[in-house]
Scaffold this motif. Structure first.
Motif, PDB file in Angstrom:
ATOM      1  N   GLU A 167      72.056 125.609  42.807  1.00 56.81           N
ATOM      2  CA  GLU A 167      73.110 124.675  43.203  1.00 56.81           C
ATOM      3  C   GLU A 167      73.907 124.287  41.964  1.00 56.81           C
ATOM      4  OE1 GLU A 167      73.610 120.250  45.184  1.00 56.81           O
ATOM      5  OE2 GLU A 167      71.646 121.201  45.181  1.00 56.81           O
ATOM      6  N   LEU A 168      75.216 124.251  42.110  1.00 53.93           N
ATOM      7  CA  LEU A 168      76.080 123.783  41.035  1.00 53.93           C
ATOM      8  C   LEU A 168      76.091 122.256  41.083  1.00 53.93           C
ATOM      9  CD1 LEU A 168      77.977 124.683  38.760  1.00 53.93           C
ATOM     10  CD2 LEU A 168      79.853 124.563  40.417  1.00 53.93           C
ATOM     11  N   ILE A 169      75.640 121.624  40.001  1.00 51.22           N
ATOM     12  CA  ILE A 169      75.556 120.165  39.953  1.00 51.22           C
ATOM     13  C   ILE A 169      76.369 119.640  38.773  1.00 51.22           C
ATOM     14  CG2 ILE A 169      73.252 120.100  40.990  1.00 51.22           C
ATOM     15  CD1 ILE A 169      72.180 119.519  38.098  1.00 51.22           C
TER      16      ILE A 169
ATOM     17  N   GLY B  39      78.042 114.738  32.680  1.00 47.41           N
ATOM     18  CA  GLY B  39      79.295 114.985  33.382  1.00 47.41           C
ATOM     19  C   GLY B  39      79.747 116.437  33.339  1.00 47.41           C
ATOM     20  N   GLN B  40      78.875 117.325  32.881  1.00 45.81           N
ATOM     21  CA  GLN B  40      79.203 118.747  32.797  1.00 45.81           C
ATOM     22  C   GLN B  40      78.650 119.488  34.010  1.00 45.81           C
ATOM     23  OE1 GLN B  40      81.015 120.024  30.117  1.00 45.81           O
ATOM     24  NE2 GLN B  40      81.220 117.845  29.650  1.00 45.81           N
TER      25      GLN B  40
ATOM     26  N   ARG C 298      68.135 117.773  34.280  1.00 47.75           N
ATOM     27  CA  ARG C 298      69.602 117.774  34.244  1.00 47.75           C
ATOM     28  C   ARG C 298      70.206 116.659  35.076  1.00 47.75           C
ATOM     29  NH1 ARG C 298      71.700 121.196  30.381  1.00 47.75           N
ATOM     30  NH2 ARG C 298      70.188 122.843  30.070  1.00 47.75           N
ATOM     31  N   LYS C 299      69.469 116.233  36.111  1.00 46.97           N
ATOM     32  CA  LYS C 299      69.988 115.198  37.008  1.00 46.97           C
ATOM     33  C   LYS C 299      68.835 114.665  37.847  1.00 46.97           C
ATOM     34  CE  LYS C 299      73.131 114.809  40.971  1.00 46.97           C
ATOM     35  NZ  LYS C 299      74.105 115.538  41.780  1.00 46.97           N
ATOM     36  N   LEU C 300      68.916 113.391  38.205  1.00 48.92           N
ATOM     37  CA  LEU C 300      67.960 112.787  39.125  1.00 48.92           C
ATOM     38  C   LEU C 300      68.692 112.378  40.396  1.00 48.92           C
ATOM     39  CD1 LEU C 300      65.866 110.447  36.806  1.00 48.92           C
ATOM     40  CD2 LEU C 300      65.116 112.568  37.889  1.00 48.92           C
ATOM     41  N   GLY C 301      68.069 112.631  41.511  1.00 49.07           N
ATOM     42  CA  GLY C 301      68.589 112.199  42.799  1.00 49.07           C
ATOM     43  C   GLY C 301      67.434 111.684  43.624  1.00 49.07           C
TER      44      GLY C 301
END
Length: 87
Positions: A24-26, A31-32, A67-70
């Motif tokens: 998935e593109l996140i 912000g990248q 890279r990210k938390l959700g």
């Protein structure tokens, strides 16, 4: 020896999670755009932050950057039930 400002980590703590290979593109924490190829689902009570590294049991000594938390939220309470960790 670490230089000043270098991140330092403990030996780590083991938690049970559910890794899923999913591309998935996140948008990462900087912000990248980033092409994430793996997610790990963790219970809400696991203390996780974007500064942590994740090591999977079948891939020892490969410390993966978060890279990210959700998360997924309970429809009744509105509270997060599950962390989604994008690697």
């Amino acid at each position: 020896m670490a230089g000043s400002g270098d991140a330092q980590y403990d030996d780590g703590t083991e938690y049970k999670g559910y890794p899923v290979e999913m591309t998935e593109l996140i948008e990462d924490t900087h912000g990248q755009q980033f092409l994430s190829k793996l997610r790990v689902y963790l219970p809400e009570e696991v203390p996780v932050s974007v500064q942590d590294l994740i090591e999977l049991p079948d891939d020892k000594n490969n410390h993966r950057q978060i890279r990210k938390l959700g998360g997924f939220y309970d429809g009744n309470t509105g509270k997060r039930d599950i962390w989604v960790v994008y690697l």
